[in-house]
Scaffold this motif. Structure first.
Motif, mmCIF file in Angstrom:
data_model
loop_
_atom_site.group_PDB
_atom_site.id
_atom_site.type_symbol
_atom_site.label_atom_id
_atom_site.label_comp_id
_atom_site.label_asym_id
_atom_site.label_seq_id
_atom_site.Cartn_x
_atom_site.Cartn_y
_atom_site.Cartn_z
ATOM 1 N N PHE A 33 0.885 -1.245 -0.038
ATOM 2 C CA PHE A 33 -0.119 0.098 -0.051
ATOM 3 C C PHE A 33 0.969 1.127 -0.185
ATOM 4 O O PHE A 33 1.816 1.290 0.642
ATOM 5 C CB PHE A 33 -0.954 0.016 1.165
ATOM 6 C CG PHE A 33 -2.186 -0.947 1.109
ATOM 7 C CD1 PHE A 33 -3.235 -0.583 0.566
ATOM 8 C CD2 PHE A 33 -2.000 -2.381 1.501
ATOM 9 C CE1 PHE A 33 -4.288 -1.530 0.544
ATOM 10 C CE2 PHE A 33 -3.103 -3.162 1.468
ATOM 11 C CZ PHE A 33 -4.208 -2.689 0.797
ATOM 12 N N LYS A 35 0.757 5.457 -0.255
ATOM 13 C CA LYS A 35 -0.214 6.746 -0.040
ATOM 14 C C LYS A 35 0.051 7.802 -1.401
ATOM 15 O O LYS A 35 1.172 7.956 -1.702
ATOM 16 C CB LYS A 35 0.196 7.492 0.964
ATOM 17 C CG LYS A 35 -1.055 8.408 1.765
ATOM 18 C CD LYS A 35 -0.758 8.924 3.052
ATOM 19 C CE LYS A 35 -1.912 9.790 3.462
ATOM 20 N NZ LYS A 35 -1.741 10.298 4.789
ATOM 21 N N TYR A 65 -4.844 6.032 -0.596
ATOM 22 C CA TYR A 65 -3.961 5.076 -0.381
ATOM 23 C C TYR A 65 -4.000 4.228 -1.670
ATOM 24 O O TYR A 65 -5.215 3.557 -2.088
ATOM 25 C CB TYR A 65 -3.925 3.950 0.757
ATOM 26 C CG TYR A 65 -3.056 4.582 2.155
ATOM 27 C CD1 TYR A 65 -1.953 4.173 2.156
ATOM 28 C CD2 TYR A 65 -3.848 5.288 2.655
ATOM 29 C CE1 TYR A 65 -1.237 4.811 3.365
ATOM 30 C CE2 TYR A 65 -2.841 6.039 3.964
ATOM 31 C CZ TYR A 65 -1.756 5.582 4.132
ATOM 32 O OH TYR A 65 -1.148 5.977 5.192
ATOM 33 N N THR A 66 -3.334 3.865 -2.482
ATOM 34 C CA THR A 66 -3.401 2.923 -3.678
ATOM 35 C C THR A 66 -2.488 1.651 -3.130
ATOM 36 O O THR A 66 -1.876 1.448 -2.400
ATOM 37 C CB THR A 66 -2.599 3.506 -4.624
ATOM 38 O OG1 THR A 66 -1.178 3.738 -4.616
ATOM 39 C CG2 THR A 66 -2.930 4.789 -5.128
ATOM 40 N N LEU A 67 -3.034 0.495 -3.864
ATOM 41 C CA LEU A 67 -2.454 -0.883 -3.832
ATOM 42 C C LEU A 67 -1.427 -1.053 -4.908
ATOM 43 O O LEU A 67 -2.167 -1.012 -5.944
ATOM 44 C CB LEU A 67 -3.540 -1.952 -3.707
ATOM 45 C CG LEU A 67 -2.966 -3.197 -3.788
ATOM 46 C CD1 LEU A 67 -1.886 -3.480 -2.447
ATOM 47 C CD2 LEU A 67 -3.894 -4.439 -3.536
ATOM 48 N N LEU A 207 -5.199 -1.974 8.830
ATOM 49 C CA LEU A 207 -5.925 -0.785 8.356
ATOM 50 C C LEU A 207 -6.675 0.063 9.292
ATOM 51 O O LEU A 207 -6.704 1.344 9.040
ATOM 52 C CB LEU A 207 -6.848 -1.207 7.108
ATOM 53 C CG LEU A 207 -6.401 -2.115 5.932
ATOM 54 C CD1 LEU A 207 -7.459 -2.222 4.867
ATOM 55 C CD2 LEU A 207 -5.133 -1.312 5.503
#
Length: 323
Positions: A33, A35, A65-67, A207
């Motif tokens: 993850f 940000k 947040y991106t994965l 999370l």
């Protein structure tokens, strides 16, 4: 144009388009993850998915947040003849996923209707996968060069390079450029998960400690993460085709294609520390697209999954009626 009035697709000799679904064996995924900025992510959704928005429905970014995932798929083949009988291939995907909610208006109040993962940026190493992914499903795939560990090797280093223009100038010739890398900077451990649902529970707990991780209520968050394993991960895609001048769209639609997880061979939470380095490449301005930081930033919640899954056909959720 409705599906019933469309002409049949012509599979002429020499065409490499294969009909879905397809099955994936030994998909070796690593996830991190990273940000970004919620406003930039929402702006990206407005430029893509929300071209189909109406007063009653739109798509909303759920997190800053991106994965980022690196997935080496050992064996891919179509499931149905005659494409199944043509052979199989290897494919590696490097994807930046965005968690997205389909929002609907009910009795004057906006509510979450469904949670999806949007593979907003995706690079692959295989031209057959690129063509089928773009034309049939709507994956915005691009060719790349990459480094990632093989199954069983230490997860120390990952990298992505692309042929691109950098910088944008009249004199710039396309060349290979390093776009991003992930490095292990501190040794930890690999905490194996017996049941994949336990991995989801571990991720949920982690999370919850991130104050601004998701902008939605707890039930919607649980739906988002359960989508990995119960029993599918719901993907959403923006599919479009330009006219001959690339000025007008002849087709624009939001597509849904579920990944049906068939078997998990191994899953683990990684407690190593990782750092992501993003390089400036004007063709792919990930800082502008998603608000990722140029230079170095921490990757959080690293995990790994080795699994088999099926990628189902893509179906329209919404279309742009102007096309």
């Amino acid at each position: 144009m409705s599906e019933s009035t469309r002409p049949p697709y012509v599979h002429f000799p020499g065409s490499v388009i294969a009909q879905p679904p397809c099955r994936m064996l030994n998909a070796n995924m690593y996830g991190f993850f990273v940000k970004g900025e919620l406003a930039r992510i929402q702006a990206y959704l407005d430029m893509t998915l929300n071209t189909t928005a109406t007063d009653a429905m739109r798509f909303k970014a759920l997190s800053a947040y991106t994965l980022l995932t690196f997935t080496d798929i050992e064996n891919i083949a179509a499931k149905n003849p005659p494409y199944r009988d043509q052979g199989w291939m290897q494919e590696t995907d490097i994807i930046i996923w965005l968690p997205v909610a389909k929002m609907v208006n009910k009795r004057g109040k906006e509510k979450v209707d469904h949670i999806y993962w949007y593979p907003a940026f995706i690079c692959v190493n295989n031209i057959y996968a690129l063509i089928n992914g773009r034309e049939t499903w709507g994956y915005n795939k691009y060719l790349c060069q990459y480094q990632m560990p093989n199954i069983g090797d230490p997860a120390n280093y990952f990298s992505l390079s692309v042929d691109a223009f950098q910088p944008f100038t009249l004199e710039t010739k396309m060349a290979e450029h390093h776009l991003l890398e992930v490095k292990k900077i501190a040794e930890g451990s690999e905490n194996l998960i017996v049941e994949f649902v336990d991995l989801v529970k571990e991720v949920i707990e982690l999370l919850k400690s991130e104050h601004d991780f998701f902008d939605l209520d707890w039930n919607a968050l649980k739906q988002l993460l359960d989508g990995f394993i119960n029993p599918q991960m719901d993907q959403i895609l923006f599919k479009q085709f330009p006219d001959g001048e690339a000025k007008q769209a002849v087709y624009q639609a939001v597509m849904h294609s579920p990944s049906i997880i068939k078997k998990v061979h191994k899953a683990a939470i990684l407690t190593h520390e990782y750092q992501v380095t993003l390089h400036q490449v004007d063709t792919f301005p990930l800082d502008q697209m998603f608000g990722l930081t140029l230079g170095q930033q921490d990757a959080i919640l690293p995990f790994t999954v080795l699994m088999d899954f099926d990628q189902e056909p893509a179906f329209e959720i919404a279309t742009n009626p102007a096309c």
